[in-house]
Structures are given as C-alpha cells and as structure tokens.
Design a protein around this motif. Structure first.
Motif, short mmCIF file in Angstrom:
data_model
loop_
_atom_site.label_atom_id
_atom_site.label_comp_id
_atom_site.label_asym_id
_atom_site.label_seq_id
_atom_site.Cartn_x
_atom_site.Cartn_y
_atom_site.Cartn_z
N UNK A 139 0.82 -1.22 0.00
CA UNK A 139 0.00 0.00 0.00
C UNK A 139 0.84 1.26 0.00
N UNK A 140 0.28 2.28 -0.62
CA UNK A 140 0.87 3.62 -0.64
C UNK A 140 -0.16 4.57 -0.03
N UNK A 141 0.08 5.84 -0.11
CA UNK A 141 -0.83 6.81 0.49
C UNK A 141 -2.11 6.97 -0.34
N UNK A 142 -3.15 7.42 0.34
CA UNK A 142 -4.44 7.75 -0.29
C UNK A 142 -4.98 6.58 -1.10
N UNK A 143 -4.88 5.34 -0.52
CA UNK A 143 -5.52 4.14 -1.04
C UNK A 143 -4.92 3.64 -2.36
N UNK A 144 -3.76 4.12 -2.73
CA UNK A 144 -3.04 3.56 -3.88
C UNK A 144 -2.28 2.33 -3.41
N UNK A 145 -2.26 1.27 -4.20
CA UNK A 145 -1.49 0.08 -3.83
C UNK A 145 -0.96 -0.63 -5.06
N UNK A 146 0.05 -1.45 -4.82
CA UNK A 146 0.66 -2.27 -5.87
C UNK A 146 0.24 -3.72 -5.62
N UNK A 147 -0.42 -4.34 -6.57
CA UNK A 147 -0.85 -5.73 -6.46
C UNK A 147 0.21 -6.61 -7.11
N UNK A 148 0.83 -7.48 -6.31
CA UNK A 148 1.88 -8.36 -6.81
C UNK A 148 1.27 -9.74 -7.04
N UNK A 149 1.26 -10.21 -8.27
CA UNK A 149 0.64 -11.48 -8.62
C UNK A 149 1.62 -12.63 -8.46
N UNK A 150 1.11 -13.86 -8.30
CA UNK A 150 2.01 -15.03 -8.14
C UNK A 150 2.96 -15.20 -9.32
#
Length: 458
Positions: A20-31
C-alpha cells in the motif's frame, strides 16, 4: 508508504498480495511476478477499484500522478472510472473520424447546391490530391504543416490555381467538422498566405465553373445592348481573344446550317508576329458548337445585314467598343474579379483539369491549339493548326455543355431591359416580341426595328 526500492524488490508469493501507498493507492503483486497499480475509491456509497497500469511501464511517480488526477475528478462529483472509459471511447471515435470520412460527409451534405459536374470535380480533386496523403489521419489531429505538405505536392506539378482552390475546399471541410464538434480549429485557414502566388500581371479571371456561370447570368441580367449581352456569351463559349471577337465578320463563318459549323479567323487578325500574320495557312479555326450557333441565330436579326457581328452602337461599319463587355462585367459587380480576356484563363483552367481526370493523351496540346497559342516551332505550328479538328470539336462541345448548364437561351437576352444612351430611349433598343418586327434599322442614331421579314440565317 512505498518507495522505488520497495516496488522494485517486491517478490512474488503463492498468493497475490498488496503493497500500500498513500491515499488508497497500492501495488498488487501477482504469483506470476506481475506488478499492477490499483486505486480504491468510494463513489455514490459504493467501493470501486481503478487500474493504473503495470510496473515498470508505469512508475511509482506515474501511478501517484494518475491517482491524483482521478481524485480531482472524484472531488468534482464524477466517477473517475466512468470518465476514463469515456475518454478512451472519445479517443477511439476521434481516430475513426479521419479527414477522408469527414470530407465525404461534407461533400454529401453540400453537393445539392452545386451542379453535378462541379460536385464531381470537387470530390475528385480531393481523391486525387489530398486523400492519399492525409485522408486516413484523424481530422482533429491534422496540423497546418501536414495540410501544407499535401498542397505543396499540387504546386510541384505547376497547378498553382488548383492548389489554392483545394485549400478552400479543405478549409470548408474543417468548418463542417468544427460545427459537428469533430474538430476545434481549421489548420488550412491561414495557408493561403504561404502558397505560391499566381503569376504577376495575370488578368483577373474566375476559373471555377459554378461561379463563372453565375457571373455570366448576373452580367446578362444587367442593363446593356442585346448585342453586348450576346457578345459576352459568344466570348465565353469560344474563348477567343476579345479583339478577335470584336472584329468578327459574318463572312468568316462556314457551314452554319451544316453539321460542322466553323469560324475561320484570318491569320491577319490573329495575335502574333508579322510572319504569322502573313501566313496563308495561319488562320485560326474555331469549332462552332450548337450553343454558339444559337447565339449567332439570336444575333443575326440585329446585325446580319452588316459585315460585323458586333458593330459599334453608332457606326455599324466599326467594331463595338473594346470596353463594352468589360463595362458590363464591372456594372454587374465583377470589377477586379473578371475581365473579358479572363474567359481564356477560365477555359484553360477548367478544361485542363477536366482533361487530367477524364481526357485523352495530348488533350492539353489540343486545348492550347484551341486557344491559338503559337508554338515555338514553326513547322509544328503550321501542322497543328489544321490538326486534331475532330477532337477540338469534341472538347468545344464539352466546354459549351458545362458552361451553358442553367443559363437562359440566347434568344431571351434580346428582350431584357437595355440602357439608354444619349437621346435614345430604352425601348428603342429592345425589339418587339413579334418576330416580324425584329428587323434592325437606325433611326436618328438609335437602334430601332421596322416591320419586315427576318433575314434568312445562312
């Protein structure tokens, strides 16, 4: 809060996980190792997720910028996900609105106001000179340099007037596109100032068919002697020089009642050096079309008893004033736009464009012959003046058909109002409707008509 190092070093796991980053931004890491940027937001009480692309094509800084832009849209009460889809659809639609597509829509919408031949000429000029270079480009993305490059190709083959005319047509397409909300600017609007200028010293001429016909019709409705109106029409049909028209004599015409009427202008009356004027075979041969014969038939009752087709108002043995036709055009509002000599430029331009799209080999040379342009080589000139007569007659008929479309019959020009000169009343210049009274005479210096049969037209 994420950093570039954390994002770069994130390793795949058996199950997807978020950084997660600020203000509900996130990085989704897939398998499988993929790293996808996502942003959660709430709109109208519903939780939604918006995709911003994959890392590393979209960096952390880029993802934050996309989040900030989407948040600004959300703050205005709009759904950023819907706004994104609308932008994508708008971009796709803009790409579909190519110049050729819009130009054909414009042409279909506007062609009802043009004659069929003129409408066909307009679309053919775009198909020939513009569509191959910019036709498949989105019209909203065209710039002045792109349009200018297409026009430069037209100029490169020597078609300066055609390039200017096509620029006007391109500009009309953009005006249509702006009205439809497809484009916002007209990149062709200012290009007229940078196109190559026409040759200096060229006399003003209308070289587009529809405006040319309109000019003739307007001028013929103005006050003038019937002889002047008929002279204007005959000059337009034959494209001879005004001086050759003014000196025209009835005995120069052959086979007017036959299948192939001809006007043989003696070499002595033609423009050229003394050697040309002294040639016995240097006569200029003008095929007389049915439309031109109709002018002569209307003219015969007025001047057929004298030697000249178009005599002076006061002296029947002298040619009409060299300014008569020019003054008529000026009174009709065409001062500085068209002069009597301009009919030759109109014939040359329109017929050469016609020859380029529909003509045969050597038609351009035949058109030059019809204009009595003197070839540099004397032998070639002597041969060509008598050559190609069947084709010259065909081209003359094509020109007469195009020019006469929509114009009134020459006989009606005699009955229009005329301008009084000196002590002559207007009525004295116009013959009665009954053909028995259309025999011209002079009465106290004025043209009048007395009872008597019409002279036979031969």
């Amino acid at each position: 809060m994420l950093t570039d190092t954390k994002v770069r070093n994130a390793k795949p796991r058996p199950k997807s996980y978020k950084l997660t980053d600020t203000n509900r931004l996130f990085l989704l890491v897939a398998p499988g190792g993929g790293k996808l940027w996502r942003w959660n937001y709430v709109y109208d009480g519903k939780n939604k997720t918006m995709a911003f692309g994959a890392y590393p094509m979209v960096s952390l800084a880029d993802a934050r910028a996309k989040r900030d832009n989407a948040y600004a849209i959300l703050s205005e009460g709009n759904d950023p996900g819907v706004a994104k889809k609308l932008r994508i659809e708008a971009n796709l639609e803009a790409a579909r609105q190519t110049f050729e597509k819009v130009a054909r829509e414009w042409h279909e919408n506007a062609k009802a106001q043009w004659a069929k031949i003129h409408a066909a000429d307009i679309i053919r000029s775009l198909e020939r000179d513009i569509f191959p270079s910019i036709g498949d480009l989105p019209i909203a993305q065209l710039t002045p340099p792109l349009v200018l490059a297409a026009l430069r190709e037209v100029e490169a083959r020597g078609s300066i007037e055609t390039a200017k005319r096509i620029r006007q047509r391109i500009s009309a397409v953009f005006v249509y596109a702006i009205a439809q909300g497809i484009a916002t600017t007209d990149p062709a609007e200012k290009l007229g100032a940078v196109l190559k200028p026409l040759r200096k010293g060229r006399q003003p001429a209308i070289t587009t068919l529809v405006p040319l016909r309109k000019m003739i019709a307007t001028a013929e409705q103005d006050y003038a002697r019937p002889i002047t109106r008929l002279a204007l029409r005959f000059l337009a049909l034959t494209a001879v020089r005004p001086s050759e028209l003014r000196g025209a004599r009835w005995d120069e015409f052959e086979e007017l009642n036959g299948k192939e009427p001809l006007w043989r202008i003696p070499s002595a009356r033609m423009k050229g050096d003394l050697e040309r004027k002294e040639e016995s075979d240097g006569d200029h041969l003008v095929p007389v079309t049915p439309q031109a014969v109709a002018v002569l038939k209307a003219l015969w009752p007025l001047t057929g008893e004298g030697p000249l087709l178009f005599p002076s108002n006061r002296h029947t043995h002298r040619p009409m004033s060299e300014n008569a036709i020019g003054y008529l055009l000026n009174r009709a509002g065409y001062h500085g736009h068209h002069v009597p000599h301009g009919f030759r430029a109109a014939f040359s331009t329109i017929m050469n464009e016609w020859a380029e799209r529909e003509g045969k080999d050597h038609d351009r040379k035949v058109i030059d012959l019809m204009l009595a342009h003197v070839p540099k080589e004397k032998v070639e000139g002597a041969y060509n003046r008598a050559a190609y007569m069947p084709r010259r007659r065909e081209l003359a008929s094509i020109w007469a058909d195009m020019l006469s479309d929509g114009l009134p019959e020459p006989g009606t020009l005699i009955e229009l109002p005329v301008k009084a000169i000196g002590g002559c009343s207007r009525r004295s210049f116009a013959p009665p409707l009954d053909a028995e009274f259309r025999f011209p005479i002079r009465r106290r210096g004025c043209l009048a008509y007395r009872r008597g049969p019409l002279p036979q037209f031969t």
